[in-house]
Design a protein around this motif. Structure first.
Motif, PDB file in Angstrom:
ATOM      1  N   GLY A  27       0.812  -1.205   0.000  1.00 34.70           N
ATOM      2  CA  GLY A  27       0.000   0.000   0.000  1.00 34.70           C
ATOM      3  C   GLY A  27       0.842   1.249   0.000  1.00 34.70           C
ATOM      4  N   VAL A 213     -15.369   3.771   2.018  1.00 37.17           N
ATOM      5  CA  VAL A 213     -15.493   3.065   0.739  1.00 37.17           C
ATOM      6  C   VAL A 213     -16.151   3.961  -0.303  1.00 37.17           C
ATOM      7  N   VAL A 216     -13.580   6.665  -1.359  1.00 34.45           N
ATOM      8  CA  VAL A 216     -12.485   6.117  -2.163  1.00 34.45           C
ATOM      9  C   VAL A 216     -12.959   5.848  -3.594  1.00 34.45           C
ATOM     10  N   SER A 223      -5.145   3.701  -4.309  1.00 30.63           N
ATOM     11  CA  SER A 223      -4.534   3.380  -3.016  1.00 30.63           C
ATOM     12  C   SER A 223      -5.139   4.278  -1.952  1.00 30.63           C
ATOM     13  N   VAL A 224      -5.079   3.800  -0.699  1.00 30.88           N
ATOM     14  CA  VAL A 224      -5.634   4.572   0.402  1.00 30.88           C
ATOM     15  C   VAL A 224      -4.816   4.309   1.650  1.00 30.88           C
ATOM     16  N   TYR A 226      -5.388   4.833   5.671  1.00 35.89           N
ATOM     17  CA  TYR A 226      -6.345   5.212   6.700  1.00 35.89           C
ATOM     18  C   TYR A 226      -5.672   5.108   8.053  1.00 35.89           C
ATOM     19  N   VAL A 240     -11.018  -1.303   4.311  1.00 36.90           N
ATOM     20  CA  VAL A 240      -9.780  -1.289   3.537  1.00 36.90           C
ATOM     21  C   VAL A 240      -9.280  -2.711   3.315  1.00 36.90           C
ATOM     22  N   GLU A 241      -9.395  -3.547   4.344  1.00 33.94           N
ATOM     23  CA  GLU A 241      -8.981  -4.942   4.182  1.00 33.94           C
ATOM     24  C   GLU A 241      -9.768  -5.627   3.063  1.00 33.94           C
ATOM     25  N   LEU A 243     -11.328  -4.095   0.495  1.00 36.35           N
ATOM     26  CA  LEU A 243     -10.937  -3.490  -0.776  1.00 36.35           C
ATOM     27  C   LEU A 243      -9.618  -4.085  -1.279  1.00 36.35           C
ATOM     28  N   ARG A 244      -8.703  -4.340  -0.339  1.00 35.97           N
ATOM     29  CA  ARG A 244      -7.423  -4.956  -0.725  1.00 35.97           C
ATOM     30  C   ARG A 244      -7.636  -6.387  -1.201  1.00 35.97           C
ATOM     31  N   GLY A 251      -3.783  -0.705   0.078  1.00 35.57           N
ATOM     32  CA  GLY A 251      -4.045   0.114   1.250  1.00 35.57           C
ATOM     33  C   GLY A 251      -3.025  -0.028   2.352  1.00 35.57           C
ATOM     34  N   LEU A 253      -2.920   0.575   6.531  1.00 30.31           N
ATOM     35  CA  LEU A 253      -3.687   0.808   7.746  1.00 30.31           C
ATOM     36  C   LEU A 253      -2.743   1.219   8.869  1.00 30.31           C
TER      37      LEU A 253
END
Length: 290
Positions: A27, A213, A216, A223-224, A226, A240-241, A243-244, A251, A253
């Motif tokens: 990420g 979400v 984004v 990419s993000v 957070y 995020v988990e 989305l990955r 991402g 975290l």
């Protein structure tokens, strides 16, 4: 070298901390390689601002605004995602009218409100009627169960919170109130969101994960990052988990670490030392981007 949390990140070269997990390193690499497609999203209390006994006295870390202002022009977007009313986060954070933050977005009340620096207007859905009902009932409810002493109520507009930090035994008071407040909330169609010695009664179906979400995807991010500190940030971590896992974004975290909450640290790719560490991370990231 000066302290990056107290000086402008454009005049220092702080070290960029490295995530401990493969997904986190991936990420971070995505953010560094294509920052124009990266979203940086951050909680407010406990992440950009230290937790204090009186939430009305919470203010952003002195280095937070300079770090965000240096970083924001280099990425797709910077957003603050908070349980507070959006206007309160803007005011306590000193986020309005800052050069470099002309496109900042604040998603308040877990995404039920939205403020942006372009319009400076808060957009919001109609409030849930259960909040007003709980607000009226709560003082007598706490008195009736003998929990008034040492607890206090925070008015949050679209939610209401009960704090136990000032109680003689804050954790015992928190544990004793969790069940009864859950029953009260359920009677009025609300849920209880536990936090760091605070129990927030708020509408269901709105959380930081949903808000993150949606944002984004709106930004078309690849990419993000957070960063959060509390139980209310777990839905954002979970989002995020997912989305990955789905391959939608890469991402990172980040946990703004504290001894009060460990659940988030267990799921984070990177743990930093509270708001001071978050600011140092943002400052270091800004120096690494073109």
């Amino acid at each position: 070298m000066g302290d990056p949390t107290h000086s402008s990140p454009t005049h220092s070269s702080p070290t960029l901390p490295q995530p401990l997990t493969p997904a986190g390193r991936d990420g971070l690499a995505a953010i560094l390689s294509r920052p124009e497609r990266a979203v940086i999203a951050l909680d407010f209390d406990g992440t950009l601002a230290a937790i204090v006994p009186d939430p009305e006295r919470a203010r952003a870390h002195p280095g937070a605004v300079p770090a965000l202002a240096a970083l924001a022009p280099k990425v797709r977007s910077v957003a603050v995602v908070t349980g507070r009313p959006a206007s309160v986060a803007v005011r306590y954070g000193g986020l309005a009218g800052v050069p470099g933050l002309e496109h900042l977005v604040v998603l308040g009340h877990y995404g039920a409100e939205r403020w942006d620096a372009v319009s400076t207007i808060v957009q919001a859905a109609d409030p849930h009627p259960g909040v007003a009902a709980v607000r009226a009932e709560l003082p007598g409810f706490l008195d009736a169960i003998g929990a008034w002493r040492g607890t206090w109520i925070e008015e949050k507009g679209r939610a209401v919170a009960v704090h136990t930090r000032r109680a003689r035994d804050p954790q015992a008071a928190f544990d004793a109130l969790r069940g009864p407040l859950g029953e009260l909330a359920a009677r009025h169609g609300l849920i209880v969101e536990p936090g760091r010695l605070v129990l927030e009664l708020r509408p269901p179906g709105v959380d930081k994960g949903v808000a993150l979400v949606d944002y984004v995807r709106e930004m078309g991010a690849e990419s993000v990052l957070y960063a959060g500190d509390d139980l209310g940030d777990i839905p954002a971590f979970a989002a995020v988990e997912k989305l990955r896992t789905d391959g939608e974004v890469r991402g990172l975290l980040v946990c703004s670490g504290s001894p009060e909450v460990t659940e988030l640290a267990d799921r984070a790719d990177l743990v930093v030392d509270g708001p001071r560490g978050v600011v140092a991370l943002l400052a270091a990231l800004a120096t690494q981007l073109p």
